[in-house]
Design an enzyme around this catalytic site. Structure first.
Site, PDB file in Angstrom:
ATOM      1  N   CYS A   2       0.822  -1.218   0.000  1.00 32.44           N
ATOM      2  CA  CYS A   2       0.000   0.000   0.000  1.00 32.44           C
ATOM      3  C   CYS A   2       0.851   1.261   0.000  1.00 32.44           C
ATOM      4  O   CYS A   2       1.936   1.277   0.573  1.00 32.44           O
ATOM      5  CB  CYS A   2      -0.879   0.031   1.237  1.00 32.44           C
ATOM      6  SG  CYS A   2      -2.005  -1.357   1.357  1.00 32.44           S
ATOM      7  N   ARG A  27       5.738  -0.020  -6.086  1.00 32.81           N
ATOM      8  CA  ARG A  27       5.698  -0.770  -4.838  1.00 32.81           C
ATOM      9  C   ARG A  27       4.800  -2.005  -4.935  1.00 32.81           C
ATOM     10  O   ARG A  27       4.868  -2.883  -4.084  1.00 32.81           O
ATOM     11  CB  ARG A  27       5.180   0.130  -3.711  1.00 32.81           C
ATOM     12  CG  ARG A  27       6.064   1.331  -3.456  1.00 32.81           C
ATOM     13  CD  ARG A  27       5.358   2.330  -2.575  1.00 32.81           C
ATOM     14  NE  ARG A  27       5.058   1.783  -1.276  1.00 32.81           N
ATOM     15  CZ  ARG A  27       5.863   1.854  -0.220  1.00 32.81           C
ATOM     16  NH1 ARG A  27       7.014   2.459  -0.332  1.00 32.81           N
ATOM     17  NH2 ARG A  27       5.504   1.346   0.929  1.00 32.81           N
ATOM     18  N   TRP A  72      -2.817  -2.773  -1.569  1.00 29.56           N
ATOM     19  CA  TRP A  72      -2.345  -4.145  -1.770  1.00 29.56           C
ATOM     20  C   TRP A  72      -3.154  -4.975  -0.783  1.00 29.56           C
ATOM     21  O   TRP A  72      -2.978  -4.874   0.421  1.00 29.56           O
ATOM     22  CB  TRP A  72      -0.856  -4.222  -1.475  1.00 29.56           C
ATOM     23  CG  TRP A  72      -0.187  -5.516  -1.789  1.00 29.56           C
ATOM     24  CD1 TRP A  72       0.227  -5.957  -3.013  1.00 29.56           C
ATOM     25  CD2 TRP A  72       0.188  -6.537  -0.856  1.00 29.56           C
ATOM     26  NE1 TRP A  72       0.834  -7.180  -2.891  1.00 29.56           N
ATOM     27  CE2 TRP A  72       0.822  -7.556  -1.588  1.00 29.56           C
ATOM     28  CE3 TRP A  72       0.045  -6.688   0.525  1.00 29.56           C
ATOM     29  CZ2 TRP A  72       1.317  -8.721  -0.992  1.00 29.56           C
ATOM     30  CZ3 TRP A  72       0.533  -7.838   1.119  1.00 29.56           C
ATOM     31  CH2 TRP A  72       1.162  -8.837   0.369  1.00 29.56           C
ATOM     32  N   ASN A  98      -2.453   2.467   5.580  1.00 31.13           N
ATOM     33  CA  ASN A  98      -1.521   1.354   5.325  1.00 31.13           C
ATOM     34  C   ASN A  98      -1.325   0.611   6.637  1.00 31.13           C
ATOM     35  O   ASN A  98      -1.248   1.241   7.684  1.00 31.13           O
ATOM     36  CB  ASN A  98      -0.150   1.868   4.900  1.00 31.13           C
ATOM     37  CG  ASN A  98      -0.151   2.503   3.528  1.00 31.13           C
ATOM     38  OD1 ASN A  98      -1.169   2.495   2.834  1.00 31.13           O
ATOM     39  ND2 ASN A  98       0.980   3.057   3.148  1.00 31.13           N
ATOM     40  N   GLY A  99      -1.163  -0.696   6.568  1.00 28.83           N
ATOM     41  CA  GLY A  99      -0.923  -1.472   7.793  1.00 28.83           C
ATOM     42  C   GLY A  99      -2.097  -2.401   8.053  1.00 28.83           C
ATOM     43  O   GLY A  99      -2.955  -2.604   7.184  1.00 28.83           O
ATOM     44  N   GLU A 480      19.079 -17.121  -5.261  1.00 27.34           N
ATOM     45  CA  GLU A 480      18.693 -15.819  -5.796  1.00 27.34           C
ATOM     46  C   GLU A 480      18.201 -15.960  -7.242  1.00 27.34           C
ATOM     47  O   GLU A 480      17.205 -15.351  -7.630  1.00 27.34           O
ATOM     48  CB  GLU A 480      19.886 -14.854  -5.694  1.00 27.34           C
ATOM     49  CG  GLU A 480      19.664 -13.460  -6.219  1.00 27.34           C
ATOM     50  CD  GLU A 480      18.512 -12.709  -5.578  1.00 27.34           C
ATOM     51  OE1 GLU A 480      17.952 -13.167  -4.565  1.00 27.34           O
ATOM     52  OE2 GLU A 480      18.134 -11.659  -6.124  1.00 27.34           O
ATOM     53  N   LYS A 484      14.340 -15.073  -8.469  1.00 31.11           N
ATOM     54  CA  LYS A 484      14.078 -14.122  -9.546  1.00 31.11           C
ATOM     55  C   LYS A 484      13.164 -14.726 -10.598  1.00 31.11           C
ATOM     56  O   LYS A 484      12.188 -14.126 -11.018  1.00 31.11           O
ATOM     57  CB  LYS A 484      15.426 -13.741 -10.174  1.00 31.11           C
ATOM     58  CG  LYS A 484      15.704 -12.332 -10.463  1.00 31.11           C
ATOM     59  CD  LYS A 484      16.053 -11.396  -9.376  1.00 31.11           C
ATOM     60  CE  LYS A 484      15.352 -11.532  -8.067  1.00 31.11           C
ATOM     61  NZ  LYS A 484      15.848 -10.678  -7.029  1.00 31.11           N
ATOM     62  N   GLU A 487       9.590 -15.265  -9.215  1.00 30.70           N
ATOM     63  CA  GLU A 487       8.731 -14.116  -8.916  1.00 30.70           C
ATOM     64  C   GLU A 487       8.288 -13.348 -10.150  1.00 30.70           C
ATOM     65  O   GLU A 487       7.206 -12.769 -10.140  1.00 30.70           O
ATOM     66  CB  GLU A 487       9.355 -13.182  -7.870  1.00 30.70           C
ATOM     67  CG  GLU A 487      10.575 -12.425  -8.285  1.00 30.70           C
ATOM     68  CD  GLU A 487      11.103 -11.512  -7.175  1.00 30.70           C
ATOM     69  OE1 GLU A 487      10.331 -11.037  -6.342  1.00 30.70           O
ATOM     70  OE2 GLU A 487      12.322 -11.272  -7.161  1.00 30.70           O
ATOM     71  N   HIS A 503      19.503 -35.961  -2.317  1.00 30.17           N
ATOM     72  CA  HIS A 503      18.733 -36.386  -1.146  1.00 30.17           C
ATOM     73  C   HIS A 503      17.245 -36.100  -1.301  1.00 30.17           C
ATOM     74  O   HIS A 503      16.506 -36.157  -0.321  1.00 30.17           O
ATOM     75  CB  HIS A 503      19.270 -35.704   0.120  1.00 30.17           C
ATOM     76  CG  HIS A 503      20.688 -36.077   0.425  1.00 30.17           C
ATOM     77  ND1 HIS A 503      21.049 -37.332   0.864  1.00 30.17           N
ATOM     78  CD2 HIS A 503      21.843 -35.367   0.306  1.00 30.17           C
ATOM     79  CE1 HIS A 503      22.370 -37.379   1.027  1.00 30.17           C
ATOM     80  NE2 HIS A 503      22.870 -36.206   0.683  1.00 30.17           N
ATOM     81  N   LYS A 602       6.920  -4.119  -3.707  1.00 35.85           N
ATOM     82  CA  LYS A 602       8.339  -3.766  -3.636  1.00 35.85           C
ATOM     83  C   LYS A 602       8.805  -3.697  -2.191  1.00 35.85           C
ATOM     84  O   LYS A 602       9.893  -4.139  -1.865  1.00 35.85           O
ATOM     85  CB  LYS A 602       8.579  -2.420  -4.339  1.00 35.85           C
ATOM     86  CG  LYS A 602      10.045  -1.990  -4.369  1.00 35.85           C
ATOM     87  CD  LYS A 602      10.901  -2.941  -5.178  1.00 35.85           C
ATOM     88  CE  LYS A 602      12.371  -2.595  -5.170  1.00 35.85           C
ATOM     89  NZ  LYS A 602      13.200  -3.741  -5.577  1.00 35.85           N
TER      90      LYS A 602
HETATM   91  O1  M6R Z   1      13.339  -4.143   0.901  1.00 29.73           O
HETATM   92  P1  M6R Z   1      13.891  -5.468   1.345  1.00 29.73           P
HETATM   93  O2  M6R Z   1      15.249  -5.739   0.825  1.00 29.73           O
HETATM   94  O3  M6R Z   1      13.853  -5.628   2.849  1.00 29.73           O
HETATM   95  O4  M6R Z   1      12.909  -6.544   0.743  1.00 29.73           O
HETATM   96  C1  M6R Z   1      13.017  -7.897   1.061  1.00 29.73           C
HETATM   97  C2  M6R Z   1      12.231  -8.763   0.091  1.00 29.73           C
HETATM   98  O5  M6R Z   1      10.863  -8.448   0.181  1.00 29.73           O
HETATM   99  C3  M6R Z   1      12.700  -8.569  -1.342  1.00 29.73           C
HETATM  100  O6  M6R Z   1      14.060  -8.852  -1.479  1.00 29.73           O
HETATM  101  C4  M6R Z   1      11.913  -9.478  -2.309  1.00 29.73           C
HETATM  102  O7  M6R Z   1      12.199 -10.810  -2.076  1.00 29.73           O
HETATM  103  C5  M6R Z   1      12.231  -9.056  -3.758  1.00 29.73           C
HETATM  104  N1  M6R Z   1      11.028  -8.977  -4.528  1.00 29.73           N
HETATM  105  C6  M6R Z   1      13.179  -9.976  -4.433  1.00 29.73           C
HETATM  106  O8  M6R Z   1      13.404  -9.654  -5.761  1.00 29.73           O
END
Ligand code: M6R
Length: 607
Positions: A2, A27, A72, A98-99, A480, A484, A487, A503, A602
């Site tokens: 949000c 975001r 959101w 927000n929250g 990582e 990527k 997501e 395993h 974000k």
């Molecule tokens: O702002 P932050 O680095 O604390 O965010 C952590 C995760 O939410 C963030 O890295 C998320 O996994 C990304 N979308 C990865 O690309």
């Protein structure tokens, strides 16, 4: 997640609100809305993108006070009714929030029993009705918000607009809110990105702060009563406007910005004379570094993957125990905190609620925490009060790329610093630093000729799942890469330390299953090649990310993507880049919204 934007001044509010919402889009959100005060409070809200909202807005909306929101969904589905702003029953008060309000169920039930008709399924709507009860009983706007919030548990960053008053009331608890002061106008936002083109003068509200915002003044008080100590901060806008710079997507732009971002991160921090690193924001003298019992690192998502690299680098260079922790688990596992230990909270946004909770848990138990953060002045940076800015510049794509490489670089700098204090010689430090200085150029070299990425995309884009393997420092790189691809291209991906593959995950392999293997020329190379054989023997197709010149390894691969050679410790900074490109181009090939993947935000400001 949000986002909030608010304006009070002499200019027309609606275009500023819509522009503010556009700046919050990165975001992640699913609906948006605005309310402008123009005699009455005029609300417009819509599911979908801000562009959908713009389509339903009248050509001209009178009024120079308003608040706006990107939602959101947490409580209630993605519907126009659940979008913010929410109005009181008589239409005289509007609220964006927000929250999460934890006791919303009980509050909604009591309001319904009192005869209120709630239009939405949200937790937030309860607040606006409670505020209206206060106003009806003669309370001032500030007092009605204060009394309401005193009956509420949960988190909030909120703004309230009143038909009868020329002001905005704001409050913050666990969800960021920033007030910007201009000439005869004031702004509110949950994100400094939305404000920096208007002003550099900010009040960064603290938890428990409330504010009455007018054109000419900002009066900040505490929820429990009394004045707040929050003062004016001048934020240097070192980032400027985040535009696309000719790239079709922010993600691709940010991948290509990595060499320059890395230069910014390491410039002035590599101490060649002493074979060490300088990190001014860390309040750690040599005695503390020598006597520290262990290091703990905390993060989520990409930041968590960076902490896993940091953990290995610190253990390897400083020979002290280091552990990476999942932030969302940390607080709830009632961790034992040693106040002499060094703790790092790693976060791009500096607003991630899970990471922030972990910071507070450590501080509550007497530990101190250093932030490794990108966004200057963010909540985690301020709560830690010490640490390192990673200087990636604005990262707009939801999928983190240049923040990852700079988090890794910052943790490597710390590993060098503590390693030099405890364990290794000046000469060894100098040799690492010499290699480190070359990495931005090597990244540039790789990006100019990234290898057969499109062939890799052909292998993965229709796969049921993709397996990512690596050992040592390359295991978190595998994680990582998997994160990527998952997501932004929505392909189920598994990342495993290569030795662990046999395993369990090996059961997934069948003819044609794609396996991405991260294989630098390190001490694990032979073992990882053995894992690769095991995959091939079961019909898997190998996409190999390896060091230039490793001809022998490429014989085992279906697709081989060479990256420049560098010393073992620094390999994650190069081997991760092809995984970013594979994810990006796969998402494109599948027609996905690369910069704003579904359901993701974000910065995740709820736990
Ligand atoms: O702002 P932050 O680095 O604390 O965010 C952590 C995760 O939410 C963030 O890295 C998320 O996994 C990304 N979308 C990865 O690309």
């Amino acid at each position: 997640m949000c986002g909030i934007f608010g304006f009070i001044g002499k200019r027309s509010a609606a275009p500023l609100l819509v522009d503010g919402l556009r700046r919050l889009e990165y975001r992640g959100y699913d609906s948006s809305g605005i309310v402008v005060k123009n005699g009455n409070l005029q609300v417009h809200k819509k599911i979908g993108k801000v562009s959908e909202l713009s389509k339903i807005l009248p050509n001209h909306i009178e009024g120079n006070v308003g608040i706006a929101h990107t939602r959101w969904a947490t409580h209630g589905g993605v519907t126009d009714e659940n979008a913010h702003p929410h109005l009181s029953q008589n239409g005289d008060i509007a609220l964006v929030h927000n929250g999460i309000i934890d006791n919303a169920r009980g509050l909604r039930k009591r309001l319904t029993e009192r005869g209120f008709h709630l239009e939405s399924e949200t937790d937030s709507e309860a607040l606006v009705h409670m505020i209206s009860i206060g106003i009806d009983s003669g309370q001032s706007p500030l007092e009605s918000v204060r009394q309401t919030l005193n009956r509420v548990t949960g988190t909030w960053g909120l703004c309230v607009l009143f038909k009868e008053h020329d002001l905005i009331v704001c409050a913050r608890n666990g969800s960021p809110l920033i007030i910007g002061k201009g000439e005869g106008e004031s702004f509110v936002s949950s994100d400094p990105h939305a404000l920096t083109q208007h002003t550099q003068s900010f009040y960064l509200l603290e938890d428990g702060d409330m504010a009455v915002v007018t054109r000419d003044g900002i009066d900040i008080s505490r929820l429990e009563g009394g004045a707040s100590s929050t003062g004016l901060t001048i934020l240097e806008d070192e980032w400027g406007e985040a535009d696309m710079a000719g790239f079709p997507h922010y993600m691709l732009k940010e991948i290509h910005e990595q060499p320059e971002a890395l230069r910014r991160c390491i410039t002035g921090r590599l101490d060649m004379a002493n074979g060490s690193a300088k990190l001014g924001g860390l309040r750690l003298d040599p005695l503390r570094l020598r006597t520290v019992p262990h290091v703990r690192l905390i993060g989520c998502g990409t930041a968590l993957n960076a902490t896993k690299i940091g953990q290995l680098a610190i253990e390897s260079l400083a020979r002290i125990p280091a552990v990476a922790h999942v932030a969302s688990e940390f607080r709830y596992n009632d961790p034992v905190i040693n106040p002499n230990a060094i703790h790092f909270a790693v976060s791009q946004s500096g607003e991630t609620a899970d990471t922030l909770s972990a910071v507070k848990e450590i501080q509550l138990k007497g530990g101190d925490v250093h932030g490794i953060v990108n966004v200057v002045g963010s909540t985690i940076a301020r709560t830690c009060g010490q640490g390192v800015y990673i200087h990636s510049g604005p990262e707009q794509a939801v999928a983190s790329t240049k923040a990852f490489t700079n988090m890794v670089a910052s943790l490597l700098l710390f590993a060098i610093r503590i390693g030099r204090t405890r364990n290794f010689s000046r000469e060894k430090g100098q040799s690492i630093i010499k290699d480190f200085q070359r990495i931005p150029d090597l990244m540039e070299k790789y990006l100019q000729n990234p290898g057969p990425i499109d062939e890799a995309v052909e292998l993965v884009k229709d796969a049921k799942s993709v397996l990512f393997l690596g050992r040592g420092l390359s295991a978190p790189v595998a994680s990582e890469g998997a994160l990527k691809l998952m997501e932004i291209a929505y392909i189920p991906c598994l990342a495993y330390p290569a030795g662990e593959m046999k395993h369990g995950p090996i059961a997934l392999l069948e003819e044609g299953s794609p396996v991405v293997v991260i294989l630098p020329n390190d001490k694990h190379r032979e073992k990882t090649i053995a894992s690769m054989h095991e995959c091939r023997a079961r019909g898997a197709k190998i996409i190999l990310i390896h060091e230039e010149g490793d001809v022998e390894a490429t014989e085992e691969a279906d697709i081989s993507i060479p990256v420049p050679s560098c010393s073992y410790l620094l390999t994650p900074l190069l081997t991760v880049v092809p995984t970013q490109l594979i994810a990006y181009r796969t998402a494109l090939a599948l027609g996905c919204d690369v910069d704003r993947p579904r359901n993701l935000a974000k910065s995740v400001t709820v736990e």
